[in-house]
Design an enzyme around this catalytic site. Structure first.
Site, PDB file in Angstrom:
ATOM      1  N   ASP A  45       0.844  -1.190   0.000  1.00  0.00           N
ATOM      2  CA  ASP A  45       0.000   0.000   0.000  1.00  0.00           C
ATOM      3  C   ASP A  45       0.887   1.250   0.000  1.00  0.00           C
ATOM      4  O   ASP A  45       2.096   1.167   0.261  1.00  0.00           O
ATOM      5  CB  ASP A  45      -0.905  -0.048   1.241  1.00  0.00           C
ATOM      6  CG  ASP A  45      -1.797   1.163   1.381  1.00  0.00           C
ATOM      7  OD1 ASP A  45      -2.470   1.522   0.404  1.00  0.00           O
ATOM      8  OD2 ASP A  45      -1.804   1.763   2.468  1.00  0.00           O
TER       9      ASP A  45
ATOM     10  N   ASP B  86      -1.801  -0.842   6.124  1.00  0.00           N
ATOM     11  CA  ASP B  86      -1.903  -0.158   7.413  1.00  0.00           C
ATOM     12  C   ASP B  86      -3.321  -0.069   7.930  1.00  0.00           C
ATOM     13  O   ASP B  86      -3.555   0.605   8.934  1.00  0.00           O
ATOM     14  CB  ASP B  86      -1.340   1.269   7.289  1.00  0.00           C
ATOM     15  CG  ASP B  86      -2.231   2.163   6.428  1.00  0.00           C
ATOM     16  OD1 ASP B  86      -2.703   3.199   6.934  1.00  0.00           O
ATOM     17  OD2 ASP B  86      -2.460   1.822   5.260  1.00  0.00           O
TER      18      ASP B  86
END
Length: 245
Positions: free
Chosen positions: A16, A191
């Site tokens: 990400d 996250d």
């Protein structure tokens, strides 16, 4: 660190961007508040932005517009007249946001500690890397270039690259297709609960960073194959797991 679950063989990593590699909250704050000023709306709080990040620019703008129009209505008793509805202002807001974000992309953002070392260590383990983010692809590519990260990734996919965004599994499945790897051997590194949900639905293992943006919720409450303080720590855990295999 909870690396004990990361014992399966890993052939590649999907990483990400916002909240995992780069702290972009400063960029979002500046671009959104310039957008709001252009719409003659009050500035948005930093903590509200942090909770709204992660589901793509459309969701972010809708959420911020709704919140600021609500605040404006409370302040001047504007009620629910059509002119104060988020939908009535969305197109103008979208154009303003795109313009302002493009102008400052990366200028108010910082790499998280351990990102460069971690990405290099993952590459040293001969793990191909692909970046998958809900940020629009043009903004994602420009940010990676600004932060000198683009060379680590063979592919970059944004929130507008496919028909659906994370937490839908489609972007991860397409990333695996581009990598030529099986989802079960492709680690999703993120996250937030969005990353974890997408990974589970795609059949990928998932590692989550303890920093970043998880909609205001503690990341340790999100089930994962490991929680880490940095990408460098993750890379070390993968190296150790490979050594002990």
């Amino acid at each position: 660190m909870t690396a004990r679950k990361l014992t399966q063989a890993i052939d590649a990593c999907i990483v990400d961007l916002d909240g995992t590699q780069v702290d972009t909250l400063g960029d979002f704050k500046v671009a959104l508040n310039r957008m709001l000023a252009e719409l003659q709306l009050p500035p948005v709080r930093r903590d509200f932005i942090e909770m709204a990040i992660g589901k793509g620019s459309e969701h972010l703008i809708h959420s911020v517009l709704a919140e600021q129009l609500r605040q404006l209505a409370l302040a001047d008793d504007a009620g629910t007249c059509p002119a104060t509805r988020p939908e009535a202002r969305y197109e103008q807001a979208w154009r303003a946001y795109q313009s302002h974000y493009q102008a400052i992309n990366g200028r108010f953002a910082e790499l998280y500690p351990g990102v460069l070392e971690g990405l290099q260590a993952l590459r040293d383990l001969d793990l191909p890397l692909v970046c998958v983010t809900n940020k629009p692809l043009a903004f994602a590519r420009a940010l990676l270039v600004e932060k000198k990260l683009e060379g680590f990734f063979g592919h970059v996919f944004g929130g507008d690259s496919f028909a659906r965004k994370k937490p839908d599994p489609l972007p991860l499945l397409e990333a695996c297709r581009a990598l030529g790897t099986a989802p079960a051997r492709t680690l999703m590194v993120g996250d937030s609960s969005n990353d974890a949900a997408a990974a589970r639905a795609a059949g990928c293992p998932v590692a989550l960073m303890r920093y970043g943006y998880n909609h205001g919720q503690p990341i340790e409450q999100v089930e994962a194959d490991g929680h880490f303080d940095s990408l460098a720590e993750l890379a070390a855990a993968l190296a150790a797991a490979r050594h002990n295999a």
